[in-house]
Scaffold this motif. Structure first.
Motif, PDB file in Angstrom:
ATOM      1  N   MET A 149       0.857  -1.203   0.000  1.00 50.06           N
ATOM      2  CA  MET A 149       0.000   0.000   0.000  1.00 50.06           C
ATOM      3  C   MET A 149       0.880   1.234   0.000  1.00 50.06           C
ATOM      4  O   MET A 149       1.914   1.261   0.642  1.00 50.06           O
ATOM      5  CB  MET A 149      -0.857   0.024   1.265  1.00 50.06           C
ATOM      6  CG  MET A 149      -1.827  -1.137   1.397  1.00 50.06           C
ATOM      7  SD  MET A 149      -2.455  -1.286   3.092  1.00 50.06           S
ATOM      8  CE  MET A 149      -3.797  -0.135   3.064  1.00 50.06           C
ATOM      9  N   ASN A 150       0.428   2.305  -0.658  1.00 51.40           N
ATOM     10  CA  ASN A 150       1.195   3.538  -0.534  1.00 51.40           C
ATOM     11  C   ASN A 150       0.619   4.339   0.642  1.00 51.40           C
ATOM     12  O   ASN A 150      -0.415   3.985   1.206  1.00 51.40           O
ATOM     13  CB  ASN A 150       1.182   4.343  -1.828  1.00 51.40           C
ATOM     14  CG  ASN A 150      -0.211   4.777  -2.244  1.00 51.40           C
ATOM     15  OD1 ASN A 150      -1.118   4.883  -1.417  1.00 51.40           O
ATOM     16  ND2 ASN A 150      -0.399   5.028  -3.525  1.00 51.40           N
ATOM     17  N   LYS A 151       1.261   5.442   0.974  1.00 55.26           N
ATOM     18  CA  LYS A 151       0.869   6.190   2.179  1.00 55.26           C
ATOM     19  C   LYS A 151      -0.573   6.677   2.089  1.00 55.26           C
ATOM     20  O   LYS A 151      -1.308   6.673   3.067  1.00 55.26           O
ATOM     21  CB  LYS A 151       1.776   7.401   2.370  1.00 55.26           C
ATOM     22  CG  LYS A 151       3.227   7.059   2.413  1.00 55.26           C
ATOM     23  CD  LYS A 151       4.089   8.298   2.581  1.00 55.26           C
ATOM     24  CE  LYS A 151       5.553   7.899   2.499  1.00 55.26           C
ATOM     25  NZ  LYS A 151       6.428   8.910   3.073  1.00 55.26           N
ATOM     26  N   GLU A 152      -0.966   7.106   0.893  1.00 54.37           N
ATOM     27  CA  GLU A 152      -2.319   7.649   0.748  1.00 54.37           C
ATOM     28  C   GLU A 152      -3.355   6.559   0.992  1.00 54.37           C
ATOM     29  O   GLU A 152      -4.405   6.794   1.584  1.00 54.37           O
ATOM     30  CB  GLU A 152      -2.518   8.226  -0.661  1.00 54.37           C
ATOM     31  CG  GLU A 152      -1.869   9.592  -0.868  1.00 54.37           C
ATOM     32  CD  GLU A 152      -0.357   9.505  -0.906  1.00 54.37           C
ATOM     33  OE1 GLU A 152       0.159   8.475  -1.389  1.00 54.37           O
ATOM     34  OE2 GLU A 152       0.309  10.437  -0.449  1.00 54.37           O
ATOM     35  N   LYS A 153      -3.039   5.363   0.523  1.00 56.15           N
ATOM     36  CA  LYS A 153      -3.986   4.252   0.688  1.00 56.15           C
ATOM     37  C   LYS A 153      -4.153   3.913   2.174  1.00 56.15           C
ATOM     38  O   LYS A 153      -5.272   3.675   2.640  1.00 56.15           O
ATOM     39  CB  LYS A 153      -3.450   3.042  -0.083  1.00 56.15           C
ATOM     40  CG  LYS A 153      -4.508   2.060  -0.465  1.00 56.15           C
ATOM     41  CD  LYS A 153      -4.173   1.255  -1.734  1.00 56.15           C
ATOM     42  CE  LYS A 153      -5.231   0.170  -1.926  1.00 56.15           C
ATOM     43  NZ  LYS A 153      -4.786  -1.167  -1.519  1.00 56.15           N
ATOM     44  N   VAL A 154      -3.053   3.900   2.904  1.00 60.27           N
ATOM     45  CA  VAL A 154      -3.120   3.604   4.337  1.00 60.27           C
ATOM     46  C   VAL A 154      -3.957   4.665   5.036  1.00 60.27           C
ATOM     47  O   VAL A 154      -4.853   4.364   5.827  1.00 60.27           O
ATOM     48  CB  VAL A 154      -1.713   3.549   4.970  1.00 60.27           C
ATOM     49  CG1 VAL A 154      -1.811   3.321   6.462  1.00 60.27           C
ATOM     50  CG2 VAL A 154      -0.871   2.460   4.325  1.00 60.27           C
ATOM     51  N   GLU A 157      -7.608   4.180   4.513  1.00 59.20           N
ATOM     52  CA  GLU A 157      -8.217   3.140   5.353  1.00 59.20           C
ATOM     53  C   GLU A 157      -8.539   3.684   6.732  1.00 59.20           C
ATOM     54  O   GLU A 157      -9.598   3.399   7.293  1.00 59.20           O
ATOM     55  CB  GLU A 157      -7.286   1.929   5.487  1.00 59.20           C
ATOM     56  CG  GLU A 157      -7.191   1.046   4.265  1.00 59.20           C
ATOM     57  CD  GLU A 157      -8.498   0.404   3.865  1.00 59.20           C
ATOM     58  OE1 GLU A 157      -9.356   0.155   4.732  1.00 59.20           O
ATOM     59  OE2 GLU A 157      -8.671   0.147   2.659  1.00 59.20           O
ATOM     60  N   ILE A 158      -7.630   4.480   7.272  1.00 58.83           N
ATOM     61  CA  ILE A 158      -7.863   5.042   8.601  1.00 58.83           C
ATOM     62  C   ILE A 158      -9.064   5.982   8.548  1.00 58.83           C
ATOM     63  O   ILE A 158      -9.886   6.029   9.466  1.00 58.83           O
ATOM     64  CB  ILE A 158      -6.613   5.794   9.119  1.00 58.83           C
ATOM     65  CG1 ILE A 158      -5.395   4.878   9.131  1.00 58.83           C
ATOM     66  CG2 ILE A 158      -6.854   6.371  10.504  1.00 58.83           C
ATOM     67  CD1 ILE A 158      -5.432   3.783  10.172  1.00 58.83           C
ATOM     68  N   GLU A 159      -9.158   6.723   7.433  1.00 59.84           N
ATOM     69  CA  GLU A 159     -10.289   7.644   7.302  1.00 59.84           C
ATOM     70  C   GLU A 159     -11.606   6.873   7.226  1.00 59.84           C
ATOM     71  O   GLU A 159     -12.574   7.197   7.906  1.00 59.84           O
ATOM     72  CB  GLU A 159     -10.117   8.492   6.039  1.00 59.84           C
ATOM     73  CG  GLU A 159     -11.215   9.536   5.903  1.00 59.84           C
ATOM     74  CD  GLU A 159     -11.070  10.370   4.640  1.00 59.84           C
ATOM     75  OE1 GLU A 159     -10.015  10.289   3.970  1.00 59.84           O
ATOM     76  OE2 GLU A 159     -12.024  11.094   4.329  1.00 59.84           O
ATOM     77  N   ASN A 327      -5.269   0.198  17.711  1.00 58.01           N
ATOM     78  CA  ASN A 327      -6.334  -0.152  16.774  1.00 58.01           C
ATOM     79  C   ASN A 327      -5.844  -0.202  15.335  1.00 58.01           C
ATOM     80  O   ASN A 327      -6.448  -0.856  14.483  1.00 58.01           O
ATOM     81  CB  ASN A 327      -7.452   0.909  16.849  1.00 58.01           C
ATOM     82  CG  ASN A 327      -8.504   0.578  17.887  1.00 58.01           C
ATOM     83  OD1 ASN A 327      -9.177  -0.437  17.796  1.00 58.01           O
ATOM     84  ND2 ASN A 327      -8.639   1.427  18.881  1.00 58.01           N
ATOM     85  N   VAL A 328      -4.736   0.503  15.059  1.00 63.41           N
ATOM     86  CA  VAL A 328      -4.300   0.712  13.682  1.00 63.41           C
ATOM     87  C   VAL A 328      -4.079  -0.577  12.893  1.00 63.41           C
ATOM     88  O   VAL A 328      -4.580  -0.722  11.775  1.00 63.41           O
ATOM     89  CB  VAL A 328      -3.012   1.574  13.663  1.00 63.41           C
ATOM     90  CG1 VAL A 328      -2.408   1.625  12.282  1.00 63.41           C
ATOM     91  CG2 VAL A 328      -3.332   2.979  14.136  1.00 63.41           C
ATOM     92  N   ARG A 329      -3.337  -1.526  13.466  1.00 66.92           N
ATOM     93  CA  ARG A 329      -2.995  -2.703  12.651  1.00 66.92           C
ATOM     94  C   ARG A 329      -4.230  -3.516  12.284  1.00 66.92           C
ATOM     95  O   ARG A 329      -4.280  -4.118  11.218  1.00 66.92           O
ATOM     96  CB  ARG A 329      -1.957  -3.573  13.361  1.00 66.92           C
ATOM     97  CG  ARG A 329      -2.479  -4.348  14.551  1.00 66.92           C
ATOM     98  CD  ARG A 329      -1.372  -5.172  15.160  1.00 66.92           C
ATOM     99  NE  ARG A 329      -1.822  -5.945  16.282  1.00 66.92           N
ATOM    100  CZ  ARG A 329      -2.070  -7.252  16.229  1.00 66.92           C
ATOM    101  NH1 ARG A 329      -1.879  -7.921  15.107  1.00 66.92           N
ATOM    102  NH2 ARG A 329      -2.487  -7.890  17.303  1.00 66.92           N
ATOM    103  N   HIS A 330      -5.228  -3.514  13.162  1.00 68.51           N
ATOM    104  CA  HIS A 330      -6.446  -4.275  12.858  1.00 68.51           C
ATOM    105  C   HIS A 330      -7.185  -3.650  11.689  1.00 68.51           C
ATOM    106  O   HIS A 330      -7.770  -4.337  10.867  1.00 68.51           O
ATOM    107  CB  HIS A 330      -7.351  -4.321  14.092  1.00 68.51           C
ATOM    108  CG  HIS A 330      -6.711  -5.018  15.250  1.00 68.51           C
ATOM    109  ND1 HIS A 330      -6.625  -6.391  15.340  1.00 68.51           N
ATOM    110  CD2 HIS A 330      -6.092  -4.525  16.340  1.00 68.51           C
ATOM    111  CE1 HIS A 330      -5.988  -6.702  16.458  1.00 68.51           C
ATOM    112  NE2 HIS A 330      -5.653  -5.595  17.084  1.00 68.51           N
ATOM    113  N   ILE A 331      -7.138  -2.298  11.643  1.00 74.36           N
ATOM    114  CA  ILE A 331      -7.807  -1.595  10.550  1.00 74.36           C
ATOM    115  C   ILE A 331      -7.110  -1.899   9.234  1.00 74.36           C
ATOM    116  O   ILE A 331      -7.739  -2.099   8.200  1.00 74.36           O
ATOM    117  CB  ILE A 331      -7.820  -0.076  10.831  1.00 74.36           C
ATOM    118  CG1 ILE A 331      -8.708   0.207  12.050  1.00 74.36           C
ATOM    119  CG2 ILE A 331      -8.309   0.693   9.614  1.00 74.36           C
ATOM    120  CD1 ILE A 331      -8.669   1.645  12.515  1.00 74.36           C
ATOM    121  N   ILE A 332      -5.778  -1.934   9.262  1.00 77.63           N
ATOM    122  CA  ILE A 332      -5.045  -2.216   8.027  1.00 77.63           C
ATOM    123  C   ILE A 332      -5.273  -3.657   7.586  1.00 77.63           C
ATOM    124  O   ILE A 332      -5.402  -3.951   6.405  1.00 77.63           O
ATOM    125  CB  ILE A 332      -3.535  -1.950   8.217  1.00 77.63           C
ATOM    126  CG1 ILE A 332      -3.302  -0.487   8.613  1.00 77.63           C
ATOM    127  CG2 ILE A 332      -2.756  -2.297   6.971  1.00 77.63           C
ATOM    128  CD1 ILE A 332      -3.847   0.506   7.606  1.00 77.63           C
TER     129      ILE A 332
END
Lengths: 600, 153, 121
Positions: A149-154, A157-159, A327-332
């Protein structure tokens, strides 16, 4: 010889202080004595949650939970359960509703109603083993983010996930990351706020002690998006075990190549360091925290500029709470969409709460946003102990407010709690029964905030002190008409003019208790009465002549000798000298001493 | 470890101040940082003495006055308060014969109150040095104090 | 760690150690470990199952134990639980028979009729 049993011994700080080390040592010995070392593995995990039941043991694959285990119980556990397959009944959890013994830990209400995302690994893995973390999908999210994934894609997902900061303010995480990413700067930082200072809060401690890698992974992913190559985790010094486990985790992560240079051969470099506090609650405020890392006094400064633009050493810094990063890794891994399906319209995902005070099941509970306060307190918390009733819960610690039982049907989310004058806060939930005096409790929190004030701005430094003086008078029976209005006026002024979050929220416990328990304040001021029988100066002890057997026991125990009487002569307490210690009340075998409040 | 050795462990950066203060304090048998220490640190880091003193005095876990060998920190936050920390405080004051903030004459114990230790599940709680003790009762407290006196811990 | 593949290989290895704690098992093998069972050799049966499952890398199979089942004359007793299928109860098991049950029933879905003592819906 393959393993057939995994015995998980909870080694969170609560169970440790209840003696879990002795239990573990006894287990090791007993298993060796029976030649079972090859078949049975003992694992020390982080906090499993139900601290009240500690020391706790969980046996897999049977999924059997044992509570309040002492080292003397170990022999029975090994002989009866491990060797003969019969769970030891006396150590099983007994449901307060059905009175039945519950073996499987997932059938216990306390666990049944929880949805564990952040706490998924806590109490399941050995927090000092990076391999166990990897076994349960550890670092897969980081690998995916860096290589697929590139930075924008990550960031997207968070958004989509709708994740909001879990430190208390609930600011949308993707926005914070975006601001820091877009800010100008040759060097950027990510910082984790692990200065969990709220009384009654121990969620962050449990995550760091039980699953440190999840925080490391979250920070690394954030750093990737933002363009930072250095991170700091600021942990309060009162958490020595958490500091130790974190340091080990960082060391292991470096060895395995998850930290350092060219991670996953993606060109991304990231290094992480632990920074320790030294006993200052205000350092939980982000600008104060930054100053503390810089080696200065932990005083906050006005914002803007926000740390995203100008933070650590003047550089763009992303500062998030432990739970947010967790929470971050679960979202990714599972996608922002999956996360956004949990919770309410405005508040997505789950929240970890720490239940304490007058409640049966003290400990940690992670529930989806939107769960009602009633479900949290009664279904999971088990309600008040010994037939008491819960009259209010304090949410959000010294920055929050209380919620009375009339509002217990409120679903938990950021907005609905703020409307009630309370606050989600970091997750501390303190239950209060009819034995709690709300005025005294408000004074307590105010005292805490006054002490922890950094002193920089007048509203907080002077204003809080003035509020405290008024409250103190009220609890000592010296309340005057107009005091309540004075408190409200002062409080609202301080909220508007204080420099940082500490000052701005410090009046909340007072304002909130006045809003819902004005009657208790009125009683203290006008009737000199403390219904909950807490404020010592408002109590009167007297002896009922009919019940007094003239045994002199109370007189013997009176530290100031104000009880007159002798054998055969009914005793009397001289009120002027009485210090209201309650000794006479405690020792009288005939219940002749009466404790009362109000005009006497 | 001597003072110079501690300093040499750290780069001459201002943000190392708090850690150096922690180390100096841990090394001192009376758990505090002396005026001389602070001057030494100030010289090393290139800071004015007042800055070092200002920072040290800001943080409640750093002490500029001598303290006992064992620091007892009783949690006085609401959950512990609700579960009876006041009674535990009375027992401690009785057993040690000192008030909060004071040190026993033989310099063995210092009694302090602390903010929430984060183990509210087993309130009331106290921390002695780096060990945490929960589910306290007057009996347990007396035993813990006795154990430390006898050097068992 | 060079890439995701390397991580995944390490993960598979690490998962073996944590398998007992995973909660998704398609098939559950329950060995009766009451006193009579043990006297008849249930522990050896239990260990034999554990070893076979391990050696053959059968990921969604779990081996667990339970107390007295009541059928003392048929000990050691082993129950095979599989979702959507009736519970199969094998009796008078020994380590040799374990191998056959694993290969035929667990891996190839064919109940070993000659060892069955009861079937419960």
């Amino acid at each position: 010889m393959a393993q057939r049993l995994n015995v998980l011994v909870c080694s969170g700080a609560s169970c440790l202080s209840s003696g879990s080390i002795d239990v573990k040592d006894a287990l090791i010995e007993e298993i060796e004595n029976n030649g079972l070392e090859e078949e049975i593995k003992i694992i020390e995990t982080g906090c499993m949650g139900p601290c009240e039941l500690g020391p706790v043991i969980l046996v897999y694959p049977d999924e059997i939970l044992y509570k309040k285990v002492k080292k003397e119980d170990v022999k029975d556990i090994v002989e009866q359960h491990f060797l003969k397959g019969r769970p030891v009944e006396r150590l099983l959890y007994k449901s307060t509703e059905t009175e039945k013994l519950i073996k499987k830990h997932e059938e216990i209400d306390y666990f049944k109603k929880q949805k564990k995302i952040v706490l998924r690994n806590c109490g399941m893995i050995d927090p000092e083993s990076i391999e166990e973390y990897i076994a349960l999908d550890g670092y897969e999210a980081l690998g995916k983010a860096l290589t697929e994934m590139n930075k924008e894609k990550v960031l997207k997902e968070i958004e989509t996930s709708g994740l909001r900061g879990r430190g208390g303010a609930g600011f949308p995480t993707h926005l914070k990351w975006k601001f820091t990413k877009d800010a100008d700067g040759d060097k950027k930082y990510v910082v984790c706020n692990a200065d969990e200072g709220d009384p009654g809060a121990f969620m962050d401690r449990s995550v760091i002690e039980g699953d440190p890698h999840t925080v490391i992974e979250g920070m690394a992913i954030a750093a990737y998006v933002i363009g930072a190559d250095m991170g700091y985790i600021y942990v309060r010094a009162e958490y020595p075990l958490a500091i130790e486990r974190l340091r080990k985790a960082i060391k292991d992560a470096k060895e395995y190549g998850f930290l350092g240079e060219n991670i996953f051969e993606s060109g991304f470099n990231f290094d992480l360091e632990v920074r320790i506090g030294a006993g200052a609650f205000v350092c939980g405020e982000e600008t104060a925290l930054i100053h503390s890392i810089e080696g200065k006094r932990g005083t906050p400064r006005p914002r803007p500029p926000y740390p995203s633009v100008e933070g650590l050493w003047g550089k763009p810094t992303n500062l998030n709470n432990v739970e947010t990063y967790a929470n971050v890794r679960h979202i990714i891994l599972k996608g922002g969409n999956w996360f956004s399906k949990i919770g309410t319209e405005s508040s997505k995902g789950t929240k970890v709460f720490a239940l304490s005070g007058d409640i049966t099941n003290t400990g940690l509970a992670e529930v989806p946003m939107g769960t009602t306060i009633k479900e949290l307190i009664y279904d999971i918390g088990g309600g008040a102990p010994e037939g008491k009733t819960i009259k209010a819960v304090q949410l959000g610690g010294p920055s929050g407010g209380c919620i009375t039982h009339e509002y217990f049907d409120t679903p938990i989310d950021y907005e609905s709690l703020t409307e009630l004058g309370a606050m989600m806060g970091s997750g501390g939930v303190i239950a209060m029964s009819e034995d709690t005096c709300m005025v005294n409790t408000a004074k307590f929190f105010l005292d805490f905030n006054t002490f922890e004030s950094c002193g920089k701005c007048t509203p907080c430094r002077v204003g809080l002190k003035q509020m405290y003086v008024i409250l103190d008078r009220i609890t000592k029976g010296e309340g005057e008409t107009g005091d309540i209005d004075r408190l409200v006026e002062l409080g609202e002024n301080i909220k508007k003019t204080a420099l940082c979050g500490l000052g701005q929220t410090a009046p909340n416990p007072v304002l909130s208790t006045i809003r819902y328990f004005r009657n208790e304040y009125r009683q203290h001021i006008e009737e000199k009465k403390c219904q909950a029988m807490v404020c010592t100066d408002l109590l009167t002890y007297y002896i009922e002549p009919d019940k007094c057997k003239a045994c002199t026991l109370c007189a013997q125990n009176c530290p100031v000798d104000v009880i007159e009487g002798e054998r055969g002569v009914v005793h009397e307490i001289q009120q002027e000298g009485c210090i209201k210690c309650g000794n006479c009340y405690d020792v009288c075998p005939f219940d002749a001493v009466v404790k009362t409040t109000g005009e006497f | 470890m001597k003072k110079e050795e501690i300093l040499r462990n750290y780069e001459k950066r201002k943000d190392n101040l708090l850690y150096i203060l922690h180390d100096f304090q841990d090394m001192n048998p009376y758990n505090y940082v002396t005026d001389d220490d602070m001057q030494l640190i100030a010289d090393y880091l290139g800071l004015p003495y007042s800055k070092v003193y200002g920072t040290a005095s800001f943080y409640s876990m750093i002490s500029e006055k001598p303290r006992g060998k064992h620091i007892i920190r009783l949690c006085d936050s609401p959950p512990c308060h609700l579960m009876g920390s006041v009674d535990i405080l009375d027992v401690l004051k009785d057993e040690l014969g000192i008030k909060v903030g004071e040190t026993t004459p033989d310099m063995t114990f210092t009694l302090e109150k602390t903010a929430c230790l984060g183990v509210c599940g087993v309130a009331p709680v106290m921390m002695v040095d780096e060990e945490i003790y929960g589910n306290l009762t007057p009996k347990k407290v007396k035993k813990i104090i006795a154990d430390y006196k006898e050097g068992k811990k | 760690m060079k890439n995701l593949d390397e991580l995944r290989k390490l993960r598979k290895k690490a998962q073996k150690n944590i398998k007992l704690r995973s909660q998704d098992a398609k098939i559950k093998i329950v060995v009766g470990m009451g006193t009579s069972g043990i006297a008849a050799g249930a522990r050896e049966v239990l260990n034999a199952f554990v070893n076979e499952i391990n050696d053959k890398n059968l990921d969604d199979v779990l081996v667990t134990q339970t107390g007295e089942k009541g059928m003392s004359s048929q000990e050691p007793i082993v129950e095979i639980h599989e979702e959507g299928k009736p519970k199969v109860i094998y009796g008078e098991m020994d380590p040799e028979k374990v191998k056959k049950v694993v290969e035929q029933h667990i891996q190839n879905n064919k109940v070993v009729e000659e060892f069955v003592v009861a079937v419960e819906e």
